[in-house]
Design a protein around this motif. Structure first.
Motif, PDB file in Angstrom:
ATOM      1  N   THR A 142       0.831  -1.206   0.000  1.00 32.15           N
ATOM      2  CA  THR A 142       0.000   0.000   0.000  1.00 32.15           C
ATOM      3  C   THR A 142       0.863   1.252   0.000  1.00 32.15           C
ATOM      4  OG1 THR A 142      -1.758  -1.149   1.211  1.00 32.15           O
ATOM      5  CG2 THR A 142      -1.791   1.250   1.269  1.00 32.15           C
ATOM      6  N   GLU A 143       1.845   1.300   0.893  1.00 32.15           N
ATOM      7  CA  GLU A 143       2.709   2.482   0.977  1.00 32.15           C
ATOM      8  C   GLU A 143       3.581   2.635  -0.256  1.00 32.15           C
ATOM      9  OE1 GLU A 143       6.081   4.531   3.886  1.00 32.15           O
ATOM     10  OE2 GLU A 143       5.283   2.555   4.370  1.00 32.15           O
ATOM     11  N   HIS A 144       4.076   1.524  -0.782  1.00 32.25           N
ATOM     12  CA  HIS A 144       4.942   1.597  -1.957  1.00 32.25           C
ATOM     13  C   HIS A 144       4.200   2.178  -3.163  1.00 32.25           C
ATOM     14  CE1 HIS A 144       8.281   0.408  -4.593  1.00 32.25           C
ATOM     15  NE2 HIS A 144       7.339   0.071  -5.461  1.00 32.25           N
ATOM     16  N   TYR A 146       1.563   4.088  -3.078  1.00 31.47           N
ATOM     17  CA  TYR A 146       1.277   5.492  -2.763  1.00 31.47           C
ATOM     18  C   TYR A 146       2.466   6.386  -3.116  1.00 31.47           C
ATOM     19  CZ  TYR A 146       0.844   9.628   0.235  1.00 31.47           C
ATOM     20  OH  TYR A 146       0.824  10.915   0.726  1.00 31.47           O
ATOM     21  N   ARG A 147       3.670   5.931  -2.812  1.00 30.22           N
ATOM     22  CA  ARG A 147       4.866   6.736  -3.053  1.00 30.22           C
ATOM     23  C   ARG A 147       5.368   6.637  -4.490  1.00 30.22           C
ATOM     24  NH1 ARG A 147       6.191   8.769   1.626  1.00 30.22           N
ATOM     25  NH2 ARG A 147       5.728   7.666   3.587  1.00 30.22           N
ATOM     26  N   TYR A 176      -4.762   3.115  -9.098  1.00 25.84           N
ATOM     27  CA  TYR A 176      -4.011   2.651  -7.936  1.00 25.84           C
ATOM     28  C   TYR A 176      -4.549   1.294  -7.464  1.00 25.84           C
ATOM     29  CZ  TYR A 176      -1.724   7.222  -6.937  1.00 25.84           C
ATOM     30  OH  TYR A 176      -0.962   8.364  -6.967  1.00 25.84           O
ATOM     31  N   TYR A 223      -7.580  -1.855   2.035  1.00 27.34           N
ATOM     32  CA  TYR A 223      -6.347  -1.074   1.927  1.00 27.34           C
ATOM     33  C   TYR A 223      -6.507  -0.052   0.806  1.00 27.34           C
ATOM     34  CZ  TYR A 223      -4.536  -5.002   4.642  1.00 27.34           C
ATOM     35  OH  TYR A 223      -4.356  -5.958   5.609  1.00 27.34           O
ATOM     36  N   PRO A 225      -4.320   2.304  -1.473  1.00 27.07           N
ATOM     37  CA  PRO A 225      -3.000   2.755  -1.925  1.00 27.07           C
ATOM     38  C   PRO A 225      -2.988   4.205  -2.397  1.00 27.07           C
ATOM     39  CG  PRO A 225      -4.008   1.351  -3.588  1.00 27.07           C
ATOM     40  CD  PRO A 225      -4.898   1.299  -2.384  1.00 27.07           C
ATOM     41  N   ASN A 228      -2.494   5.777   1.064  1.00 29.81           N
ATOM     42  CA  ASN A 228      -1.610   5.082   1.998  1.00 29.81           C
ATOM     43  C   ASN A 228      -2.311   4.866   3.340  1.00 29.81           C
ATOM     44  OD1 ASN A 228       0.673   3.843   3.035  1.00 29.81           O
ATOM     45  ND2 ASN A 228       1.630   5.771   3.674  1.00 29.81           N
ATOM     46  N   SER A 229      -3.444   4.181   3.290  1.00 24.73           N
ATOM     47  CA  SER A 229      -4.269   4.035   4.483  1.00 24.73           C
ATOM     48  C   SER A 229      -4.976   2.688   4.498  1.00 24.73           C
ATOM     49  CB  SER A 229      -5.308   5.162   4.532  1.00 24.73           C
ATOM     50  OG  SER A 229      -6.227   4.982   5.590  1.00 24.73           O
TER      51      SER A 229
END
Length: 271
Positions: A142-144, A146-147, A176, A223, A225, A228-229
């Motif tokens: 998820t974080e990857h 997002y970034r 996403y 989740y 993305p 990022n949550s």
């Protein structure tokens, strides 16, 4: 959290349209995470919609406007009470190996989420280790994502292929979500596309899309993305499916009308 939702979809046609057949995925889910308190649907020209459950148990409304018209207006209003849910149990990734046949539909490729590409390499992601926490890996993906991407409503259209989104590194929540589906299905994690609303954060005027992954012992867990949550009380779910095509807000066909002008307005407010 008590949320009020207003969703307007309006088509204006330069010429008269007729025999307009449409299906709507606008009915908020009523389950353990959210309770539906009020739902109102208004369609103009006036017609009587029929409701049914689709294959994925989403509530779908369908209607037919058979007389000539130059405007089609669909308004939905709802009030939903959402609840916080605990984090999933820290189960290892390897427990999924015994569930492949049960969740085949959410592991298989679709036209929007093809699996003959090496998505891990294209997105610079690693394969999960058998003994690591499944939830921890899902948070990492998820974080990857997002970034790795930039939210840009002008970068993609509703029919933009996933490969184009990955190459361009910009798009919207639908992109996403489908990128995350491709990654998770590629490594054997059952995942489904979710459409709904978000009270705050990045989205298209409140309309939003995210992913639910199956975590043994905890069920389907959401989740996002794009932001990022994990899915919190600010999210309202309408429907889920294999990808966008299984649960768009509205789809249909008609005879005549010419090139339509589309207006969409969505408001999500905390009461």
């Amino acid at each position: 959290m008590l949320l009020s939702i207003y969703h307007l979809t309006e088509y204006v046609y330069p010429d008269e349209a007729r025999d307009s057949f449409n299906e709507l995925w606008l009915y908020p889910v009523d389950d353990h995470r959210q309770g539906l308190l009020e739902f109102r649907l208004h369609i103009a020209p006036n017609t009587l919609p029929r409701s049914r459950q689709d294959y994925f148990h989403n509530r779908v409304y369908s209607f037919h406007v058979n007389h000539p018209h130059q405007q089609l207006r669909v308004e939905m209003q709802a009030r939903v009470l959402t609840f916080a849910v605990p984090e999933p149990l820290p189960v290892p990734v390897q427990v999924l190996s015994s569930l492949e046949s049960r969740f085949f539909e959410f592991l298989a490729p679709t036209p929007r989420v093809p699996l003959h590409y090496n998505w891990l390499e294209l997105l610079s992601l690693r394969r999960p280790r058998p003994h690591e926490s499944l939830h921890a890996y899902l948070l990492e993906v998820t974080e990857h994502l997002y970034r790795s991407f930039r939210y840009d409503t002008t970068a993609t259209q509703v029919d933009t292929p996933l490969t184009q989104f990955v190459e361009g590194r910009a798009g919207v929540c639908q992109d996403y979500a489908q990128a995350m589906l491709a990654v998770l299905r590629s490594v054997g994690i059952p995942a489904r596309y979710v459409s709904g609303y978000l009270a705050t954060g990045v989205g298209s005027q409140g309309s939003h899309a995210w992913v639910e992954a199956f975590v043994p012992g905890s069920g389907w867990y959401g989740y996002d993305p794009t932001n990022n949550s994990i899915i919190t009380e600010q999210y309202v779910k309408k429907a889920h499916g294999r990808d966008y095509d299984d649960c768009p807000p509205l789809k249909g066909l008609r005879r005549g009308g010419g090139k339509e002008h589309l207006q969409v307005l969505v408001r999500v407010e905390a009461l």
